[in-house]
Design an enzyme around this catalytic site. Sequence first.
Site, PDB file in Angstrom:
ATOM      1  N   LYS A  86       0.872  -1.048  -0.194  1.00 45.57           N
ATOM      2  CA  LYS A  86       0.107   0.311   0.157  1.00 45.57           C
ATOM      3  C   LYS A  86       1.190   1.570  -0.252  1.00 45.57           C
ATOM      4  O   LYS A  86       1.697   1.148   0.774  1.00 45.57           O
ATOM      5  CB  LYS A  86      -1.041   0.372   1.292  1.00 45.57           C
ATOM      6  CG  LYS A  86      -1.913   1.257   1.026  1.00 45.57           C
ATOM      7  CD  LYS A  86      -2.980   1.218   2.193  1.00 45.57           C
ATOM      8  CE  LYS A  86      -2.438   2.120   3.498  1.00 45.57           C
ATOM      9  NZ  LYS A  86      -2.165   3.413   2.895  1.00 45.57           N
TER      10      LYS A  86
ATOM     11  N   ASP B   4      -3.030   4.300  -2.331  1.00 45.82           N
ATOM     12  CA  ASP B   4      -4.253   4.894  -1.301  1.00 45.82           C
ATOM     13  C   ASP B   4      -4.350   6.282  -1.149  1.00 45.82           C
ATOM     14  O   ASP B   4      -3.456   6.812  -0.765  1.00 45.82           O
ATOM     15  CB  ASP B   4      -4.120   4.349  -0.381  1.00 45.82           C
ATOM     16  CG  ASP B   4      -5.436   4.179   0.751  1.00 45.82           C
ATOM     17  OD1 ASP B   4      -6.349   4.984   0.537  1.00 45.82           O
ATOM     18  OD2 ASP B   4      -4.969   4.581   2.440  1.00 45.82           O
TER      19      ASP B   4
ATOM     20  N   LYS C 139      -7.471   8.074  -1.295  1.00 40.53           N
ATOM     21  CA  LYS C 139      -8.067   8.965  -1.503  1.00 40.53           C
ATOM     22  C   LYS C 139      -8.934  10.171  -1.868  1.00 40.53           C
ATOM     23  O   LYS C 139      -9.219  10.812  -1.398  1.00 40.53           O
ATOM     24  CB  LYS C 139      -8.235   9.327  -0.109  1.00 40.53           C
ATOM     25  CG  LYS C 139      -7.845   7.837   1.089  1.00 40.53           C
ATOM     26  CD  LYS C 139      -8.027   8.339   2.638  1.00 40.53           C
ATOM     27  CE  LYS C 139      -7.911   7.067   3.477  1.00 40.53           C
ATOM     28  NZ  LYS C 139      -5.987   6.491   2.809  1.00 40.53           N
TER      29      LYS C 139
ATOM     30  N   ASP D 204     -13.337  15.151  -4.990  1.00 42.45           N
ATOM     31  CA  ASP D 204     -13.067  16.236  -5.571  1.00 42.45           C
ATOM     32  C   ASP D 204     -14.337  16.339  -6.435  1.00 42.45           C
ATOM     33  O   ASP D 204     -15.191  15.969  -6.165  1.00 42.45           O
ATOM     34  CB  ASP D 204     -12.185  16.850  -6.210  1.00 42.45           C
ATOM     35  CG  ASP D 204     -12.071  17.957  -5.863  1.00 42.45           C
ATOM     36  OD1 ASP D 204     -12.403  18.830  -6.972  1.00 42.45           O
ATOM     37  OD2 ASP D 204     -10.082  18.132  -5.880  1.00 42.45           O
TER      38      ASP D 204
ATOM     39  N   PRO E 213     -16.682  16.347  -9.438  1.00 44.32           N
ATOM     40  CA  PRO E 213     -16.408  14.804 -10.113  1.00 44.32           C
ATOM     41  C   PRO E 213     -15.959  15.106 -11.603  1.00 44.32           C
ATOM     42  O   PRO E 213     -14.979  14.009 -11.424  1.00 44.32           O
ATOM     43  CB  PRO E 213     -18.202  14.378 -10.666  1.00 44.32           C
ATOM     44  CG  PRO E 213     -19.050  15.394  -9.739  1.00 44.32           C
ATOM     45  CD  PRO E 213     -18.517  16.302  -9.415  1.00 44.32           C
TER      46      PRO E 213
ATOM     47  N   THR F 273     -11.193   4.492  10.137  1.00 43.66           N
ATOM     48  CA  THR F 273     -11.224   3.843  10.852  1.00 43.66           C
ATOM     49  C   THR F 273     -10.456   4.578  12.473  1.00 43.66           C
ATOM     50  O   THR F 273     -10.723   4.429  13.841  1.00 43.66           O
ATOM     51  CB  THR F 273     -10.539   2.490  11.007  1.00 43.66           C
ATOM     52  OG1 THR F 273      -8.389   2.869  10.895  1.00 43.66           O
ATOM     53  CG2 THR F 273     -10.753   1.880  10.293  1.00 43.66           C
TER      54      THR F 273
ATOM     55  N   ARG G 106       1.845  -0.374  10.874  1.00 45.35           N
ATOM     56  CA  ARG G 106       3.791  -0.376  12.100  1.00 45.35           C
ATOM     57  C   ARG G 106       3.657  -1.639  12.296  1.00 45.35           C
ATOM     58  O   ARG G 106       5.096  -1.785  12.972  1.00 45.35           O
ATOM     59  CB  ARG G 106       2.945   0.515  12.584  1.00 45.35           C
ATOM     60  CG  ARG G 106       3.139   2.117  11.825  1.00 45.35           C
ATOM     61  CD  ARG G 106       2.462   3.354  13.229  1.00 45.35           C
ATOM     62  NE  ARG G 106       1.237   3.352  13.166  1.00 45.35           N
ATOM     63  CZ  ARG G 106       0.642   4.034  13.143  1.00 45.35           C
ATOM     64  NH1 ARG G 106       0.751   4.817  13.886  1.00 45.35           N
ATOM     65  NH2 ARG G 106      -0.902   4.223  12.699  1.00 45.35           N
TER      66      ARG G 106
END
Length: 241
Positions: free
Chosen positions: A34, A61, A63, A66, A68, A125, A217
């Site tokens: 990732k 990743d 994310k 904004d 479309p 999360t 981690r």
Amino acid sequence: MIRYSPMVAIDVASKAEAEKLFDQLDVEPRPILKIGMELYYHFGAEIVKEAKDRGFKIFLDLKLHDIPNTVKRAMYVLGQLGVDFTTIHAAGGSEMVAAGAQGLKEGAASAGLPEPKLLAITQLTSVDENILKNEQHVDLSLVESVQNYAQLAEHAGAAGVVCSAQEVQAIREVTGPDFLCVTPGIRPASFAKGDQKRVVTPAQAHSLGSNAIVVGRPITQSGDPVAAYKEIEEEFLEAGE
């Protein structure tokens, strides 16, 4: 149910640190790497290409969130990189997610590459009920919010969502059988939670029905990343078997 090898979050600040982890994690079965904002904003597509050239599958990743048209054009570019997974915020709405899915498909096709799987972020999360109610001012419960985003994402063309493993079963109730649930917030029982609030162990993620887990981690900051990865990989893929 399809289950992927653990996705290892390469959240480091330097190319040298990333390359060291690339070397260390060149094992079988290979993890999916990732690559997030920190590395990508430093080194761009170059770091993706280097990881791909070493034979790793890539979860990029970033994310996206904004309007479309902007998301569609950005996803077109990402579709040309040959990544296997990438992310978008479901909170941007169905029109934005659909535009991103279309851009990703067109970009991959233009480069003669397989279409990456688009994963929508439901609730991070690090978000809990208190943040949802008092900062986001959302009237739904956390689980209801996640279910809503999952349905929105599926109808807009996403292949799955990124969610807490604690919400996978609720998502399964409102989405199709092939909809993917990729779950961060994974911590072995002996590892501190850190800034994650909704965490589970690899074995719990398996039993809850996660298709893939994202671990950072506990692997990258361990004294022996390979041993840590293999232990987590075995616990996730073989739990209860």
